[in-house]
Design a protein around this motif. Structure first.
Motif, PDB file in Angstrom:
ATOM      1  N   ASN A 123     -14.017  87.545  -8.002  1.00  0.00           N
ATOM      2  CA  ASN A 123     -13.696  86.797  -9.211  1.00  0.00           C
ATOM      3  C   ASN A 123     -13.277  87.735 -10.346  1.00  0.00           C
ATOM      4  N   PHE A 124     -13.986  88.857 -10.463  1.00  0.00           N
ATOM      5  CA  PHE A 124     -13.646  89.851 -11.482  1.00  0.00           C
ATOM      6  C   PHE A 124     -12.242  90.399 -11.254  1.00  0.00           C
ATOM      7  N   LEU A 125     -11.952  90.822 -10.025  1.00  0.00           N
ATOM      8  CA  LEU A 125     -10.657  91.414  -9.729  1.00  0.00           C
ATOM      9  C   LEU A 125      -9.525  90.400  -9.905  1.00  0.00           C
ATOM     10  N   THR A 126      -9.791  89.155  -9.592  1.00  0.00           N
ATOM     11  CA  THR A 126      -8.788  88.112  -9.770  1.00  0.00           C
ATOM     12  C   THR A 126      -8.491  87.862 -11.244  1.00  0.00           C
ATOM     13  N   SER A 127      -9.500  88.094 -12.087  1.00  0.00           N
ATOM     14  CA  SER A 127      -9.366  87.745 -13.507  1.00  0.00           C
ATOM     15  C   SER A 127      -8.739  88.830 -14.375  1.00  0.00           C
ATOM     16  N   ILE A 128      -8.661  90.072 -13.874  1.00  0.00           N
ATOM     17  CA  ILE A 128      -8.286  91.165 -14.774  1.00  0.00           C
ATOM     18  C   ILE A 128      -6.798  91.465 -14.832  1.00  0.00           C
ATOM     19  N   GLY A 129      -6.033  91.002 -13.832  1.00  0.00           N
ATOM     20  CA  GLY A 129      -4.613  91.302 -13.853  1.00  0.00           C
ATOM     21  C   GLY A 129      -4.083  91.597 -12.476  1.00  0.00           C
ATOM     22  N   PRO A 130      -2.833  92.036 -12.390  1.00  0.00           N
ATOM     23  CA  PRO A 130      -2.180  92.210 -11.086  1.00  0.00           C
ATOM     24  C   PRO A 130      -2.650  93.450 -10.342  1.00  0.00           C
ATOM     25  N   GLU A 131      -2.751  93.330  -9.017  1.00  0.00           N
ATOM     26  CA  GLU A 131      -2.999  94.513  -8.207  1.00  0.00           C
ATOM     27  C   GLU A 131      -1.722  95.339  -8.135  1.00  0.00           C
ATOM     28  N   VAL A 132      -1.859  96.632  -8.198  1.00  0.00           N
ATOM     29  CA  VAL A 132      -0.710  97.535  -8.121  1.00  0.00           C
ATOM     30  C   VAL A 132      -0.333  97.708  -6.657  1.00  0.00           C
ATOM     31  N   GLU A 133       0.912  97.388  -6.333  1.00  0.00           N
ATOM     32  CA  GLU A 133       1.375  97.473  -4.949  1.00  0.00           C
ATOM     33  C   GLU A 133       2.256  98.686  -4.697  1.00  0.00           C
ATOM     34  N   ASP A 134       2.921  99.185  -5.728  1.00  0.00           N
ATOM     35  CA  ASP A 134       3.871 100.277  -5.549  1.00  0.00           C
ATOM     36  C   ASP A 134       3.747 101.264  -6.704  1.00  0.00           C
ATOM     37  N   ALA A 135       3.445 102.513  -6.412  1.00  0.00           N
ATOM     38  CA  ALA A 135       3.232 103.514  -7.459  1.00  0.00           C
ATOM     39  C   ALA A 135       4.495 103.784  -8.258  1.00  0.00           C
ATOM     40  N   ASP A 136       5.653 103.829  -7.580  1.00  0.00           N
ATOM     41  CA  ASP A 136       6.917 104.077  -8.271  1.00  0.00           C
ATOM     42  C   ASP A 136       7.225 102.971  -9.273  1.00  0.00           C
ATOM     43  N   GLU A 137       7.079 101.733  -8.841  1.00  0.00           N
ATOM     44  CA  GLU A 137       7.377 100.601  -9.719  1.00  0.00           C
ATOM     45  C   GLU A 137       6.419 100.550 -10.908  1.00  0.00           C
ATOM     46  N   GLU A 138       5.135 100.805 -10.639  1.00  0.00           N
ATOM     47  CA  GLU A 138       4.147 100.782 -11.725  1.00  0.00           C
ATOM     48  C   GLU A 138       4.458 101.854 -12.751  1.00  0.00           C
TER      49      GLU A 138
END
Length: 338
Positions: free
Chosen positions: A6-21
């Protein structure tokens, strides 16, 4: 849904790609913060967090010295009071509202520096706070604990007797809110070398090893060989990543501490989640940093994503002083279970 999911869902997007981030974050307009010091020449600084005043003693002389191993922890960095304010907002911060942090939590800080602000703002609300850094910060950290601890905590083993010399200081202590009047005996400093020290031995060396929770009758046979908890609920780091040479030992140290607890396995069935919730929970890493160079950030992110799942905390969760465009970033890491 369990608290961590629930915490992880509430805080924002998971980072999938280091270059894009990295590209997204560094394509924003970033205000200049110089190196990130508040004022590296001042012997002391006044800081206010949630209406409470703190005095932070610094060492400009030590900062400018040629000491081997670095001296950046000798002064206060701009991001630290902002993170202290965000983390200690117990009624709004999702770490508290999802019970990642609670009154029995154990928190570990890497690279604490001399200010003691994170320890002072969080310790009254948790079980124990362990601040770690190189040995040279110990004396100034203790002085800052002494300077800011309420008079009722003068017997704390974490610090010497508080200084009560000035009337102004006495007035500040009288104005402390009730939450901050708790003793600070639950704040411990430990010297920690990311290259040579063994994370698994830290709690034991400080006599802080937590006993395994008492099992039910049905769990007794299964749990009889379980060892004491050497891990931590939350690992904090505030602006410790500023050159590439630090990245590998820093990430390795974070991972080694997280391996003292279970990994995050969101797809496990409900019975397994309930069983785990009664025992050790995964360590949650909160990594805050100032945006400096994209190369260092991307190196850290790539190295972290090898062993961690990573989330960037969304602007609406952080508030106006942190987040994209502020020059400061906060990411959450949990050890991969795959």
């Amino acid at each position: 849904m369990d608290d961590l999911t629930n915490f992880l869902t509430s805080i924002g997007p998971e980072v999938e790609d280091a270059d894009e981030e990295s590209f997204f974050l560094f394509s924003q307009d970033i205000p200049s913060s110089n190196l990130g010091f508040v004022d590296s020449r001042a012997p002391s600084l006044d800081v206010s967090i949630h209406g409470q005043d703190y005095v932070v003693r610094q060492s400009p002389t030590l900062l400018s010295s040629s000491r081997a191993g670095g001296t950046t922890g000798a002064v206060l960095w701009k991001i630290t009071p902002l993170i202290a304010e965000w983390l200690s907002h117990t009624s709004k911060n999702p770490l508290w509202t999802n019970s990642i942090l609670n009154e029995s939590s154990t928190v570990l800080e890497l690279g604490c520096g001399i200010s003691s602000l994170l320890a002072l703002t969080l310790a009254p609300s948790i079980g124990h706070y362990v601040a770690t850094d190189q040995e040279y910060v110990r004396r100034l950290l203790r002085e800052n604990l002494d300077e800011n601890v309420p008079s009722s905590s003068s017997s704390s083993p974490s610090s010497s007797s508080p200084r009560m010399g000035s009337k102004g200081r006495q007035r500040r202590q009288k104005q402390l809110p009730q939450q901050q009047r708790s003793p600070t005996s639950n704040i411990t400093f430990a010297a920690l070398d990311w290259e040579t020290d063994i994370p698994a031995s830290l709690k034991e060396s400080l006599s802080l090893s937590s006993p395994t929770p008492r099992p039910t009758e049905d769990e007794a046979d299964e749990d009889e060989d379980e060892e004491p908890d050497q891990g931590f609920d939350v690992l904090l780091s505030c602006d410790c990543i500023y050159n590439e040479a630090l990245v590998a030992p820093f990430v390795r140290t974070c991972a080694d501490f997280c391996r003292l607890r279970p990994t995050y396995t969101p797809d496990q069935d409900r019975a397994q989640q309930n069983q785990q919730s009664k025992r050790k929970k995964p360590t949650v890493c909160i990594i805050a940093q100032q945006q400096r160079t994209p190369d260092v950030f991307e190196t850290w992110l790539r190295e972290s994503m090898r062993v961690f799942r990573v989330w960037r905390v969304a602007d609406e969760v952080l508030g106006g002083k942190l987040g994209v465009g502020s020059g400061y970033l906060v990411h959450v890491l949990v050890l991969r279970g795959d």
